[in-house]
Enzyme design. Structure first.
Site: not given
Ligand code: F6P
Length: 516
Positions: A259-260, A208, A376, A345, A485, A202
């Site tokens: 995002g979620r 990452e 199990h 979240e 972060k 987003k």
């Molecule tokens: O760190 C949490 C978060 O902000 C989530 O809410 C989001 O889904 C994820 O990081 C990824 O963010 P982005 O889509 O901006 O890379």
């Protein structure tokens, strides 16, 4: 958001609390035996999903009081505010309109949202056209989706769930973790010229994702796979950064999609490639059908409302701190992880809209594994442990394979586990006794197809909304992920420099050990 009463301010909550002991002690087995209407009263059909809520520690009278709680805390008014495009996410001053992504026409929409709807449609059309092109492009055999959190969990879960509907001849890979093992593993088996990379973020700044994206691009160039512009696509609200990365094909979305909640947007491109434009529209239609149910069904027959009320009752009334998700369909193996982000979240918050500390618990811990594997492993604890953990079974009537015997065994196990949790078993005493009377929800789908998956996801989105509304929290921000972060950036530099000043002794000692 206008002020609504919170859980602890509602008169009905005080009355409900007086019944906690009685409801904890309620023998649901006897309640079922004595009340011939109990199953009907606690059965709820919703689009694509049937729910049995009769094995829970509540009675119709108690549920009626919970409905009163929903009235007092303005759940429906808060729902209507979200569907009217109000600034529901008030800590970020944003509307909350993921539901608009699955709205098929302007019919019933406030005029103020028509322009946004048209933008959604043109982006959707462009994205689905692109998805169809990729499906037909035999030169592309592998699609690598790079993203994390909401930009990973949804697409990954949904592509797995709908694999029987996926185009043949293409493989889908998901890379989320910054742990290089993950990307390395995926790249090992790829031919660069036959691979399409989808960079899903987003913000297009998540460390990452950007690290993985840069490494994927370096690998691609080293392999002489072709033009970055043809093999890399961005799914983002940050078109400028995507352009700077060298990407020309970019599908956007809007800040009002959390995002979620973004699987319905361009973030869903891998799913659209897998199941095609028609399949993706059917997925959206399933979600929309659940939106309509949430909006139109009277609260007493409204599945997201009923589940959200039950969630509050269990968390705050009976003090259950976790919920186990047990999907009896291997296609839903990432569904527990998806729900963890969606619920934890969204509702893992400790202050109300005004920033005041809450005097009650919010999000439970969600966890789970597909049945029958969980049986199990940790079901021992569910049956005989000291904690009561409500279980949510999700079963699917029709399989998409021809191994009928397997499916019968699977369904028999799902039903039997719910039955065993309820019934228990008195034996010689001690080790072999099962206390029983342990609560579970049973969700049943006819089949796991695009529409029913869409409905199942939207059901959970709305149920999380309901409990968040009663708790008086902002379910749409996630400030709690920020501190780590920032600290990781600082530690990263210290890993290079070895500077330990101002660190706590524990972190300093660990850092030294890592560096040695
Ligand atoms: O760190 C949490 C978060 O902000 C989530 O809410 C989001 O889904 C994820 O990081 C990824 O963010 P982005 O889509 O901006 O890379």
């Amino acid at each position: 958001m206008p002020a609504f009463l919170r859980l602890d301010q509602a008169l009905s909550w005080a009355a409900l609390c007086t019944q906690a002991e009685a409801m904890r002690a309620l023998d649901v087995r006897s309640a079922l035996a004595q009340d011939p209407n109990r199953v009907a009263a606690f059965s709820q059909a919703a689009p694509h999903v049937y729910a049995d809520l009769s094995k829970h520690h509540w009675t119709p009278a108690l549920e009626a009081q919970l409905q009163q709680l929903a009235v007092e805390t303005g759940v429906l008014a808060q729902r209507d505010a979200m569907f009217a495009g109000a600034i529901v996410n008030d800590t970020e001053q944003r509307q909350v309109m993921h539901w608009l992504l699955r709205q098929p026409s302007v019919q019933g929409l406030p005029v103020t949202l028509h322009a946004a709807w048209r933008e959604v449609q043109s982006t959707l059309d462009a994205m689905l056209k692109f998805a169809e092109q990729v499906r037909e492009d035999a030169a592309i055999t592998d699609v690598v989706h790079i993203g994390i959190g909401g930009s990973d969990l949804g697409p990954q879960m949904a592509v797995q769930a709908l694999r029987p509907y996926a185009v043949k001849g293409k493989r889908f890979h998901f890379v989320s973790n910054v742990d290089g093992h993950e990307l390395d593993d995926v790249l090992q088996g790829l031919s660069a010229s036959r691979t399409l990379f989808l960079i899903a973020s987003k913000t297009f700044t998540t460390i990452e994702t950007m690290t993985n994206a840069r490494s994927a691009r370096s690998w691609f160039l080293a392999q002489q796979g072709g033009e970055v512009a043809r093999h890399f696509v961005a799914l983002t609200t940050n078109v400028t950064e995507a352009g700077a990365f060298g990407i020309e094909t970019c599908f956007g979305f809007w800040d009002w999609v959390g995002g979620r909640y973004s699987l319905w947007s361009a973030i869903g491109l891998p799913l659209a490639i897998a199941i095609g434009a028609e399949g993706f529209r059917s997925f959206l239609a399933g979600g929309h059908a659940m939106d309509q149910h949430f909006l139109q069904a009277e609260p007493a027959a409204n599945l997201p409302v009923r589940l959200g009320l039950l969630d509050v009752w269990y968390r705050n009334g009976l003090g259950y701190a976790s919920r186990c998700i047990a999907p009896y369909h291997s296609g839903l193996r990432r569904f527990p992880a998806y729900l963890q982000q969606l619920e934890m979240e969204s509702n893992g918050k400790r202050v109300d809209h005004a920033g005041r500390a809450l005097p009650y618990a919010t999000s439970p811990v969600l966890w789970g594994e597909p049945g029958t594997n969980g049986q199990h492993a940790f079901f021992q604890m569910l049956h005989q442990g000291t904690d009561t953990v409500p279980v949510e079974f999700i079963a699917v009537r029709e399989p998409q394979h021809g191994l009928a015997e397997h499916h019968e065994q699977l369904l028999a196990n799902a039903l039997a586990q719910a039955q065993a949790l309820l019934q228990g078993k008195a034996d010689a005493g001690g080790h072999r006794d099962f206390p029983g009377n342990r609560p579970s929800t049973f969700l049943l789908l006819d089949r796991l197809d695009p529409a029913s998956l869409g409905a199942l996801i939207a059901l959970h989105e709305h149920r999380v909304f309901v409990s968040g509304a009663i708790w008086g929290i902002n379910s749409f921000d996630q400030w709690g992920v920020e501190l780590g972060k920032v600290l990781a950036k600082d530690i990263r530099q210290r890993l290079t420099t070895g500077h330990l000043q101002t660190l706590d002794p524990s972190t300093a000692a660990l850092l030294q050990r890592v560096r040695s």
